[in-house]
Motif scaffolding. Structure first.
Motif, PDB file in Angstrom:
ATOM      1  N   MET A 277       0.909  -1.290   0.816  1.00  0.00           N
ATOM      2  CA  MET A 277      -0.052  -0.161  -0.163  1.00  0.00           C
ATOM      3  C   MET A 277       0.922   0.974  -0.258  1.00  0.00           C
ATOM      4  O   MET A 277       1.966   1.177   0.371  1.00  0.00           O
ATOM      5  N   ILE A 278       0.522   2.633  -0.476  1.00  0.00           N
ATOM      6  CA  ILE A 278       1.015   3.747  -0.424  1.00  0.00           C
ATOM      7  C   ILE A 278       0.384   5.056   0.373  1.00  0.00           C
ATOM      8  O   ILE A 278       0.117   4.649   1.775  1.00  0.00           O
ATOM      9  N   ASP A 279      -0.955   5.596  -0.291  1.00  0.00           N
ATOM     10  CA  ASP A 279      -1.633   5.858   0.508  1.00  0.00           C
ATOM     11  C   ASP A 279      -3.197   5.888   1.819  1.00  0.00           C
ATOM     12  O   ASP A 279      -2.870   5.931   2.459  1.00  0.00           O
ATOM     13  N   ALA A 280      -2.932   4.356   0.915  1.00  0.00           N
ATOM     14  CA  ALA A 280      -4.186   3.264   1.932  1.00  0.00           C
ATOM     15  C   ALA A 280      -5.297   5.033   2.428  1.00  0.00           C
ATOM     16  O   ALA A 280      -5.967   3.994   2.614  1.00  0.00           O
TER      17      ALA A 280
ATOM     18  N   GLY B   1      -7.462   4.843  -1.174  1.00  0.00           N
ATOM     19  CA  GLY B   1      -8.562   4.595  -2.350  1.00  0.00           C
ATOM     20  C   GLY B   1      -7.601   5.114  -3.854  1.00  0.00           C
ATOM     21  O   GLY B   1      -8.349   4.996  -4.192  1.00  0.00           O
ATOM     22  N   MET B   2      -6.565   6.041  -3.331  1.00  0.00           N
ATOM     23  CA  MET B   2      -5.893   6.951  -4.096  1.00  0.00           C
ATOM     24  C   MET B   2      -5.076   6.592  -4.901  1.00  0.00           C
ATOM     25  O   MET B   2      -4.745   7.000  -6.421  1.00  0.00           O
ATOM     26  N   CYS B   3      -4.165   5.540  -5.135  1.00  0.00           N
ATOM     27  CA  CYS B   3      -3.153   4.937  -5.891  1.00  0.00           C
ATOM     28  C   CYS B   3      -3.482   3.616  -6.705  1.00  0.00           C
ATOM     29  O   CYS B   3      -2.869   3.113  -7.471  1.00  0.00           O
ATOM     30  N   GLY B   4      -4.255   2.999  -6.017  1.00  0.00           N
ATOM     31  CA  GLY B   4      -4.322   1.596  -6.913  1.00  0.00           C
ATOM     32  C   GLY B   4      -3.447   0.277  -6.748  1.00  0.00           C
ATOM     33  O   GLY B   4      -3.596  -0.472  -6.873  1.00  0.00           O
ATOM     34  N   VAL B   5      -2.223   0.585  -5.784  1.00  0.00           N
ATOM     35  CA  VAL B   5      -0.868  -0.723  -6.288  1.00  0.00           C
ATOM     36  C   VAL B   5      -2.025  -1.495  -4.851  1.00  0.00           C
ATOM     37  O   VAL B   5      -1.482  -2.669  -5.359  1.00  0.00           O
ATOM     38  N   CYS B   6      -2.947  -1.098  -4.244  1.00  0.00           N
ATOM     39  CA  CYS B   6      -3.013  -1.922  -3.524  1.00  0.00           C
ATOM     40  C   CYS B   6      -4.440  -3.562  -4.062  1.00  0.00           C
ATOM     41  O   CYS B   6      -5.261  -4.415  -3.177  1.00  0.00           O
TER      42      CYS B   6
ATOM     43  N   PHE C 105      -9.607  -1.816  -4.328  1.00  0.00           N
ATOM     44  CA  PHE C 105      -8.297  -1.756  -3.766  1.00  0.00           C
ATOM     45  C   PHE C 105      -8.378  -2.378  -1.964  1.00  0.00           C
ATOM     46  O   PHE C 105      -9.904  -2.156  -1.360  1.00  0.00           O
TER      47      PHE C 105
ATOM     48  N   CYS D  77      -7.327  -0.881   0.858  1.00  0.00           N
ATOM     49  CA  CYS D  77      -6.875  -0.409   1.567  1.00  0.00           C
ATOM     50  C   CYS D  77      -8.934   0.085   1.838  1.00  0.00           C
ATOM     51  O   CYS D  77      -9.111   0.717   2.777  1.00  0.00           O
TER      52      CYS D  77
HETATM   53  S1  FES Z   1      -2.905   1.859  -0.686  1.00  0.00           S
HETATM   54 FE1  FES Z   1      -3.403   3.464  -2.901  1.00  0.00          FE
HETATM   55  S2  FES Z   1      -4.801   3.077  -3.067  1.00  0.00           S
HETATM   56 FE2  FES Z   1      -4.669   1.515  -2.008  1.00  0.00          FE
END
Ligand code: FES
Ligand SMILES: Cc1cc2nc3c(=O)[nH]c(=O)nc-3n(C[C@H](O)[C@H](O)[C@H](O)COP(=O)(O)OP(=O)(O)OC[C@H]3O[C@@H](n4cnc5c(N)ncnc54)[C@H](O)[C@@H]3O)c2cc1C
Ligand SMILES: Cc1cc2nc3c(=O)[nH]c(=O)nc-3n(C[C@H](O)[C@H](O)[C@H](O)COP(=O)(O)OP(=O)(O)OC[C@H]3O[C@@H](n4cnc5c(N)ncnc54)[C@H](O)[C@@H]3O)c2cc1C
Ligand code: SF4
Lengths: 466, 274
Positions: free
Chosen positions: B212-215, B217-222, B232, B234
């Motif tokens: 995760m990065i932002d956690a 819902g902003m980046c989608g890595v999760c 997502f 997070c």
């Molecule tokens: S951690 Fe970035 S959207 Fe879930």
């Protein structure tokens, strides 16, 4: 009035493309005072200046340009700041070619006055003089406003309301303020120090900034309303869209937000000094045609990519990116695959993307957006090797607040609905503006909304009439 | 800056840390997590909330890479750069059910608030905690307080049931029936639990731990694939039905940065220890 019309803008010096793709430093250097004066003297000082109406916040453009032409830079910046609190930002990132400069009288025959560059010059001149002095603040009204999100919209509301004597607290979900200006737009286009300087100025004016506070989770809007008299929602459009095509969850496939957040907010370009990593792909495909796509492509080059393609389903004319950014990307060697649509990504045995399949498109009749609709050309599919794909096809409003605020009316796409004249939402004591209302728009439109909201909030706080 | 009010080594490599926070308790619920950033150069990493009160939020973490190593080196009174939360959707707290709750490594800590919530809502709770060896098990007394039955499992047989979690589940479920299995811990544990309960059709909820990065819902890595649909973790999770998770994708995505993570750790250790 200039004695003789000079047809072209005074050029702005910038880092040569070959050099700049090896660093993250800002690309254009900005005007020297001599250059700025020369450019300012191109302005015709039109009586009914069309540029002013072209500016979403109606800066007195001929007015500030006149001051620059006279060498009175202090007055120039003072005049700009009456309407625009983030001129160093807007001078750099506004799409002037579709706003003030598009309607500039000179543009009918020649190149328009470089209004954006002059705005940037005035702001940078002021910054070079040291800390901006704090304006005299009126006595406190005792009213408290919560601003959610520290993007350009949130910062503008905060700046306006603190100067009217209200107490203002900004709540920001991330660990750094600035919104897209910090997590999205790269350093080489907008140095973060500029944004932090503006935030610092607000804090010196008395604005409180609370980071790591996710409204909707840490506290809901209803909980905030127990303590605050009004709430402004400026949470932006942070929800990344994907295309829902096969292979999008392979390793090496990024959303633009992830790619840019890693590089900008988390400083992955300085890895391993900074802990957050990022893929340093050699053959990178960026899908999309807006500013976000340009930023991703140019970031990929700086992270050492050998070949970066912009894959866009329409043609160059329809690209929504700023012309200056397309131009910079071209200069830096980004390859544009127009009229091309990815249909799937293909992975290797380790789960990493290794190829993408695309289909060629042709333009048909104009669609709802007025642009010609791209139609796939049957049988034109081809496969090309890639090791990194960045999906920059747009993003929607952040859903956290609508989800946790049942009485806040939101549209089909999750955008918060407002009354355009006041930016009031369906929920009493709540205003909203910027990308959370408009979907992905622009910095200056977010600031324009914020201005309208600030006026309405002030009126409400003074009269108590919703 | 966030102050560490208390820090304690629970077992080798696993720490308990109490962080100062005046706000996390406002809405915190079992199953949610926080994001911490150790220092100005640090990553944002997600850690389950294990407890909270009006002035603090606590986590249990396992040292695996740079960020958790950095946290591991800190002591009570030190500070970390950032703490944000609570994040994610809370555990769905059912009532009147018989629940088998499983925790391994850091998941033993993560289990604590969930057991408490399950128990306080009138469920029958059977707890099973798992580790390689007896010296890696912790918090038995805390967890027993909210458990009707309590099992310890060690792979080397130094305490309790001998074997891995799948062996335990097969043994336990042979003579007992439960309404639901809940599991917290590394991806291998939650995977194994889900695989074992799938053939017997017992509802299984697991906490997933993608990158995760932002956690927010902003980046989608999760993103994780649940029933063929991208979610997502997070904001839609981090807990999901274990039988619907695309595990191969999750395990692959967890390793995106494995080379960089190694490089980062050796860079950090060289800086710190020369
Ligand atoms: S951690 Fe970035 S959207 Fe879930
Ligand atoms: C890569 C990129 C390049 C761009 N380039 C340009 C350009 O060149 N020119 C231009 O004019 N525009 C550009 N844009 C668009 C422009 O940046 C946005 O329109 C503008 O930033 C919107 O401002 P905002 O204040 O509405 O929200 P944002 O800037 O999105 O800020 C919203 C803030 O709210 C925070 N937040 C969200 N949810 C919560 C919550 N629940 N609680 C607390 N805080 C929350 C977010 O973390 C964020 O900091 C670009 C956008 C991107 C992504
Ligand atoms: C919602 C959520 C809740 C979490 N809760 C907790 C928690 O309560 N306590 C806790 O200790 N961790 C928890 N994690 C995992 C934790 O976030 C990671 O362990 C952490 O990010 C690792 O960072 P690092 O820099 O130390 O290691 P990295 O450098 O990122 O990783 C180092 C190596 O360890 C591997 N690795 C990383 N995490 C794990 C893991 N959890 N299990 C096995 N191998 C791993 C990586 O693949 C890599 O090979 C949670 C994760 C999520 C998504
Ligand atoms: S329209 Fe162009 S020439 Fe006329 S005042 Fe504005 S900037 Fe100057």
């Amino acid at each position: 009035m200039p004695e003789k019309i000079i047809p072209k803008k005074t050029p702005m010096r910038e880092q040569p493309p070959k050099e700049r793709i090896k660093n993250f430093n800002e690309v254009p250097y900005g005007y020297s005072p001599e250059e700025a004066i020369a450019e300012a003297k191109r302005c015709l000082q039109c009586k009914k200046a069309p540029c002013v109406a072209g500016c979403p916040v109606e800066i007195d453009i001929p007015g500030f340009i006149k001051f620059i032409a006279e060498g009175d830079f202090k007055s120039a910046i003072r005049l700009i700041k009456e309407k625009n609190v983030l001129p160093a930002v807007c001078g750099r990132v506004c799409p002037q070619e579709t706003q003030c400069e598009q309607v500039c009288t000179l543009a009918k025959k020649y190149e328009p006055v470089a209004i954006g560059r002059l705005e940037r010059f005035a702001a940078d001149y002021e910054a070079a003089q040291g800390e901006a002095p704090i304006p005299e603040l009126p006595p406190s009204t005792g009213k408290k406003v919560a601003v959610i999100g520290s993007g350009p919209g949130g910062l503008t509301v905060a700046g306006d309301l603190i100067r009217l004597g209200h107490s203002v607290t900004i709540f920001e979900a991330l660990h750094k303020p600035g919104g897209v200006l910090v997590y999205g737009i790269p350093e080489f286009r907008l140095p973060k120090a500029i944004v932090y300087r503006e935030v610092d100025y607000l804090i010196r004016c008395g604005v409180k900034l609370v980071l790591n506070f996710i409204v909707g989770k840490t506290a809901t809007i209803d909980q905030l309303l127990k303590e605050f008299d009004a709430v402004y929602i400026g949470t932006g459009a942070g929800l990344p869209w994907f295309m829902n095509i096969p292979g999008e969850n392979l390793n090496g496939v990024y959303s633009a937000n992830e790619y840019l957040t890693r590089s900008n907010l988390m400083k992955a370009y300085l890895f391993p000094e900074y802990d957050t990593p990022i893929a340093r792909g050699k053959r990178v495909a960026v899908v999309g045609g807006g500013n976000v796509a340009m930023d991703c492509a140019r970031t990929a080059l700086r992270l050492g990519a050998e070949e970066v393609h912009i894959v866009y389903r329409r043609s160059k004319q329809e690209m929504p990116a700023r012309i200056e950014e397309i131009h910079h990307a071209e200069e830096e060697g980004v390859i544009f695959d127009w009229l091309t649509l990815p249909v799937r990504y293909i992975g290797d045995e380790r789960g990493w993307v290794k190829e993408m399949e695309c289909i060629k498109m042709q333009l048909g009749e104009p669609d709802a957006s007025g642009r010609r609709k791209p139609i796939p050309i049957e049988g034109s599919n081809y496969i090309t090797p890639v090791d990194t794909v960045i999906c920059a096809i747009g993003q929607g409003p952040n859903p956290l607040i609508p989800q946790t605020t049942p009485d806040l009316k939101a549209g089909k796409w999750g955008n918060i609905e407002v009354d355009k004249a006041t930016m009031k939402t369906s929920k009493p004591k709540c205003w909203a503006g910027g990308d959370v209302v408009r979907g992905g728009a622009t910095v200056i439109l977010a600031m324009g909304d914020a201005r309208i909201a600030a006026r309405s909030i002030d009126e409400y706080l003074r009269t108590g009439v919703w | 800056m966030v102050k560490i009010l208390k820090k304690e080594l629970l077992v080798p490599n696993i720490h308990f840390m109490v962080l100062e926070s005046e706000v996390i308790h406002l809405n915190a619920k079992a199953g949610e997590f926080v994001v911490v950033r150790p220092d100005e150069y640090g990553e944002r990493i997600p850690l389950n909330l294990v407890d909270w009160d009006e002035h603090s939020a606590s986590v249990v973490f396992m040292e695996v890479g740079t960020s958790t190593r950095k946290l591991g080196c800190l002591k009570s009174g030190d500070t970390i750069a950032d703490l944000a939360g609570p994040l994610g959707r809370p555990t769905e707290i059912v009532t009147g059910k018989k629940i088998l709750a499983i925790g391994g490594c850091y998941g033993i800590g993560a289990l604590y608030p969930v057991l408490r919530a399950f128990k306080e809502s009138g469920n029958t709770v059977i707890t099973a905690i798992e580790a390689r060896s007896a010296f890696l098990l912790y918090w038995q007394e805390r967890l027993k307080k909210y458990s009707d039955e309590f099992f310890e499992i060690t792979r080397d047989g130094t305490r309790g049931f001998t074997g891995h979690i799948d062996k335990f589940l097969n043994w336990y479920l042979l003579k007992n029936s439960v309404d639901m299995v809940y599991a917290q811990g590394c991806a291998y544990l939650t995977y194994l639990v889900s695989q074992t309960t799938k053939p017997v059709g017992i509802k299984t909820v697991v906490g997933l731990n993608p990158i995760m990065i932002d956690a927010t819902g902003m980046c989608g890595v999760c993103r994780v694939i649940i029933n063929g649909e991208t979610k997502f973790a997070c904001v839609d999770g981090p807990e999901f039905d274990g039988h619907s998770v695309d595990w191969a994708n999750l395990l692959t995505r967890r390793h995106i940065y494995i080379n960089e993570e190694r490089r980062s750790l050796s860079f950090y250790e060289c800086e710190k220890y020369g």
